[in-house]
Write a protein that holds these residues in place. Structure first.
Motif, PDB file in Angstrom:
ATOM      1  N   MET A   1       8.919  92.715 -36.918  1.00 56.33           N
ATOM      2  CA  MET A   1      10.279  92.213 -37.012  1.00 56.33           C
ATOM      3  C   MET A   1      10.911  92.137 -35.629  1.00 56.33           C
ATOM      4  SD  MET A   1      13.430  93.665 -39.336  1.00 56.33           S
ATOM      5  CE  MET A   1      13.610  95.210 -38.441  1.00 56.33           C
ATOM      6  N   LYS A   2      11.464  90.986 -35.311  1.00 56.45           N
ATOM      7  CA  LYS A   2      12.155  90.830 -34.036  1.00 56.45           C
ATOM      8  C   LYS A   2      13.591  91.314 -34.181  1.00 56.45           C
ATOM      9  CE  LYS A   2      13.660  87.404 -30.637  1.00 56.45           C
ATOM     10  NZ  LYS A   2      13.701  85.957 -30.286  1.00 56.45           N
ATOM     11  N   THR A   3      14.009  92.200 -33.272  1.00 50.35           N
ATOM     12  CA  THR A   3      15.357  92.760 -33.322  1.00 50.35           C
ATOM     13  C   THR A   3      16.122  92.356 -32.075  1.00 50.35           C
ATOM     14  OG1 THR A   3      14.601  94.650 -34.626  1.00 50.35           O
ATOM     15  CG2 THR A   3      16.707  94.874 -33.480  1.00 50.35           C
ATOM     16  N   SER A   4      17.264  91.695 -32.287  1.00 50.29           N
ATOM     17  CA  SER A   4      18.105  91.229 -31.188  1.00 50.29           C
ATOM     18  C   SER A   4      19.453  91.931 -31.239  1.00 50.29           C
ATOM     19  CB  SER A   4      18.332  89.719 -31.276  1.00 50.29           C
ATOM     20  OG  SER A   4      17.107  89.013 -31.258  1.00 50.29           O
ATOM     21  N   VAL A   5      19.796  92.641 -30.170  1.00 53.78           N
ATOM     22  CA  VAL A   5      21.150  93.179 -30.024  1.00 53.78           C
ATOM     23  C   VAL A   5      22.016  92.063 -29.464  1.00 53.78           C
ATOM     24  CG1 VAL A   5      22.600  94.768 -28.712  1.00 53.78           C
ATOM     25  CG2 VAL A   5      20.491  95.590 -29.758  1.00 53.78           C
ATOM     26  N   PHE A   6      23.057  91.709 -30.194  1.00 49.55           N
ATOM     27  CA  PHE A   6      23.932  90.585 -29.839  1.00 49.55           C
ATOM     28  C   PHE A   6      25.347  91.134 -29.744  1.00 49.55           C
ATOM     29  CE2 PHE A   6      26.558  86.944 -30.331  1.00 49.55           C
ATOM     30  CZ  PHE A   6      25.810  85.799 -30.065  1.00 49.55           C
ATOM     31  N   SER A   7      25.992  90.937 -28.581  1.00 46.82           N
ATOM     32  CA  SER A   7      27.296  91.575 -28.414  1.00 46.82           C
ATOM     33  C   SER A   7      28.194  90.803 -27.475  1.00 46.82           C
ATOM     34  CB  SER A   7      27.112  93.006 -27.890  1.00 46.82           C
ATOM     35  OG  SER A   7      28.338  93.714 -27.946  1.00 46.82           O
ATOM     36  N   ASP A  46      17.512  86.648 -40.441  1.00 44.57           N
ATOM     37  CA  ASP A  46      17.411  87.036 -41.848  1.00 44.57           C
ATOM     38  C   ASP A  46      18.395  88.138 -42.210  1.00 44.57           C
ATOM     39  OD1 ASP A  46      15.077  85.331 -42.177  1.00 44.57           O
ATOM     40  OD2 ASP A  46      13.977  86.873 -41.071  1.00 44.57           O
ATOM     41  N   GLY A  47      18.720  88.984 -41.222  1.00 44.81           N
ATOM     42  CA  GLY A  47      19.602  90.109 -41.481  1.00 44.81           C
ATOM     43  C   GLY A  47      20.508  90.381 -40.300  1.00 44.81           C
ATOM     44  N   ILE A  48      21.678  90.963 -40.587  1.00 43.66           N
ATOM     45  CA  ILE A  48      22.614  91.365 -39.540  1.00 43.66           C
ATOM     46  C   ILE A  48      23.038  92.799 -39.824  1.00 43.66           C
ATOM     47  CG2 ILE A  48      24.514  90.295 -40.820  1.00 43.66           C
ATOM     48  CD1 ILE A  48      25.911  89.856 -38.153  1.00 43.66           C
ATOM     49  N   MET A  49      22.992  93.647 -38.791  1.00 41.00           N
ATOM     50  CA  MET A  49      23.301  95.059 -38.962  1.00 41.00           C
ATOM     51  C   MET A  49      24.463  95.472 -38.070  1.00 41.00           C
ATOM     52  SD  MET A  49      20.826  98.367 -38.239  1.00 41.00           S
ATOM     53  CE  MET A  49      19.686  97.930 -39.547  1.00 41.00           C
ATOM     54  N   VAL A  50      25.437  96.178 -38.648  1.00 40.36           N
ATOM     55  CA  VAL A  50      26.522  96.778 -37.875  1.00 40.36           C
ATOM     56  C   VAL A  50      26.735  98.197 -38.375  1.00 40.36           C
ATOM     57  CG1 VAL A  50      27.661  94.545 -37.531  1.00 40.36           C
ATOM     58  CG2 VAL A  50      28.426  96.051 -39.376  1.00 40.36           C
ATOM     59  N   GLY A  51      27.340  99.019 -37.536  1.00 39.60           N
ATOM     60  CA  GLY A  51      27.600 100.394 -37.906  1.00 39.60           C
ATOM     61  C   GLY A  51      28.849 100.546 -38.763  1.00 39.60           C
ATOM     62  N   LYS A  52      29.011 101.725 -39.316  1.00 42.39           N
ATOM     63  CA  LYS A  52      30.144 102.005 -40.192  1.00 42.39           C
ATOM     64  C   LYS A  52      31.474 101.856 -39.465  1.00 42.39           C
ATOM     65  CE  LYS A  52      31.777 105.893 -40.554  1.00 42.39           C
ATOM     66  NZ  LYS A  52      32.909 106.662 -39.983  1.00 42.39           N
ATOM     67  N   LYS A  70      23.542  79.709 -45.189  1.00 42.91           N
ATOM     68  CA  LYS A  70      22.763  80.266 -44.085  1.00 42.91           C
ATOM     69  C   LYS A  70      23.371  81.598 -43.647  1.00 42.91           C
ATOM     70  CE  LYS A  70      20.409  76.333 -42.008  1.00 42.91           C
ATOM     71  NZ  LYS A  70      20.108  75.623 -40.738  1.00 42.91           N
ATOM     72  N   ASN A  71      23.576  82.453 -44.630  1.00 44.53           N
ATOM     73  CA  ASN A  71      24.159  83.769 -44.367  1.00 44.53           C
ATOM     74  C   ASN A  71      23.083  84.849 -44.384  1.00 44.53           C
ATOM     75  OD1 ASN A  71      26.923  82.995 -44.162  1.00 44.53           O
ATOM     76  ND2 ASN A  71      26.975  82.749 -46.386  1.00 44.53           N
ATOM     77  N   PRO A  72      23.076  85.726 -43.392  1.00 41.68           N
ATOM     78  CA  PRO A  72      22.076  86.793 -43.364  1.00 41.68           C
ATOM     79  C   PRO A  72      22.427  87.913 -44.344  1.00 41.68           C
ATOM     80  CG  PRO A  72      23.586  87.039 -41.523  1.00 41.68           C
ATOM     81  CD  PRO A  72      23.972  85.770 -42.220  1.00 41.68           C
ATOM     82  N   VAL A  73      21.443  88.720 -44.670  1.00 41.18           N
ATOM     83  CA  VAL A  73      21.678  89.950 -45.427  1.00 41.18           C
ATOM     84  C   VAL A  73      22.453  90.916 -44.533  1.00 41.18           C
ATOM     85  CG1 VAL A  73      20.597  91.907 -46.600  1.00 41.18           C
ATOM     86  CG2 VAL A  73      19.545  89.629 -46.711  1.00 41.18           C
ATOM     87  N   ARG A  74      23.562  91.477 -45.034  1.00 36.17           N
ATOM     88  CA  ARG A  74      24.341  92.453 -44.257  1.00 36.17           C
ATOM     89  C   ARG A  74      23.778  93.853 -44.488  1.00 36.17           C
ATOM     90  NH1 ARG A  74      29.086  89.679 -46.253  1.00 36.17           N
ATOM     91  NH2 ARG A  74      28.447  90.531 -48.254  1.00 36.17           N
ATOM     92  N   GLY A 142      11.688  91.078 -46.618  1.00 38.75           N
ATOM     93  CA  GLY A 142      11.252  89.885 -45.904  1.00 38.75           C
ATOM     94  C   GLY A 142      12.089  89.539 -44.689  1.00 38.75           C
ATOM     95  N   ILE A 143      12.696  90.535 -44.070  1.00 37.15           N
ATOM     96  CA  ILE A 143      13.517  90.302 -42.888  1.00 37.15           C
ATOM     97  C   ILE A 143      12.626  90.339 -41.651  1.00 37.15           C
ATOM     98  CG2 ILE A 143      15.396  91.225 -41.456  1.00 37.15           C
ATOM     99  CD1 ILE A 143      16.733  92.143 -44.048  1.00 37.15           C
ATOM    100  N   ASN A 144      12.454  89.199 -41.032  1.00 35.79           N
ATOM    101  CA  ASN A 144      11.596  89.088 -39.850  1.00 35.79           C
ATOM    102  C   ASN A 144      12.390  88.950 -38.562  1.00 35.79           C
ATOM    103  OD1 ASN A 144       9.023  89.072 -41.275  1.00 35.79           O
ATOM    104  ND2 ASN A 144       9.637  87.054 -42.033  1.00 35.79           N
ATOM    105  N   ASN A 145      13.671  88.570 -38.676  1.00 36.78           N
ATOM    106  CA  ASN A 145      14.552  88.461 -37.526  1.00 36.78           C
ATOM    107  C   ASN A 145      15.850  89.193 -37.839  1.00 36.78           C
ATOM    108  OD1 ASN A 145      13.322  86.414 -35.480  1.00 36.78           O
ATOM    109  ND2 ASN A 145      12.973  85.500 -37.500  1.00 36.78           N
TER     110      ASN A 145
END
Length: 219
Positions: A1-7, A46-52, A70-74, A142-145
């Protein structure tokens, strides 16, 4: 899985205008094209992650407003599930995975989430096990990005566990300062250079309102 920190950050690496503040004021410095770039990037992952803390202070939707369907899984990691249950990501119709720990789970809240069509994953005993979580995201969902939008403590955990492949920064030409203000990466930090996480610069592109910076993990 490719993980990109975007800020979106200031010159001095700050994410907000002060402790406990929302990052929304910084977004007022972007124009429509800049916001479109952010949202369309979400459409490529495929997914977007943020902290609490990001959910608590900003209450974002974490959707792609410029392209339909075209919305990612949160994905929201929270060690103790102390998250407002009226948060947008927990009440709208999008797919959300709340991630918590064995000792921090709240069965009542888990049932509430299921009634709303949201899911809750248990990863780790006292702290979220991001290694286990990333494996589950890839193999079960199935989250690859994966796009990670912070904040500073979430970023620290995934950098510390060598889970980041790429960093994309929209650096605003402002100085904010503040010793206790949130930065791109907070947490414990490193006191020896040998332990610091190393990346290489692959793109520097000046824009009208910011400078686009992109880094890849050094090998």
């Amino acid at each position: 899985m490719k993980t990109s920190v975007f800020s979106q950050i200031s010159i001095d690496g700050k994410l907000t205008l002060g402790p406990g503040q929302s990052s929304k004021p910084l977004f007022s410095l972007f124009d429509g094209r800049d916001m479109e770039y952010i949202h369309k990037f979400r459409g490529k992952v495929d997914g977007i992650m943020v902290g609490k803390n990001t959910i608590t202070t900003d209450n974002p939707f974490l959707t792609n407003r410029y392209e339909e369907n075209k919305n990612p899984v949160r994905i929201i990691p929270t060690r103790t599930m102390n998250i407002p249950m009226d948060s947008n990501v927990l009440t709208d119709g999008g797919q959300t995975l709340l991630v918590t720990t064995e000792n921090g789970k709240d069965e009542r809240k888990i049932e509430q989430l299921r009634e709303r069509g949201k899911e809750c994953l248990i990863c780790g005993k006292d702290e979220v096990d991001f290694g286990q979580l990333f494996t589950l995201l890839e193999e079960k969902y199935g989250i690859n990005n994966l796009m990670v939008e912070g904040g500073g403590f979430l970023n620290w955990h995934i950098f510390n566990q060598d889970l980041v492949d790429e960093i994309i920064l929209m650096q605003l030409p402002i100085i904010i300062g503040g010793a206790s203000n949130i930065t791109l990466v907070d947490g414990e930090g490193y006191t020896k250079l040998d332990f610091a996480k190393k990346f290489k610069v692959v793109e520097v592109e000046p824009k009208d309102n910011y400078t686009l910076l992109r880094y890849l993990k050094a090998v």
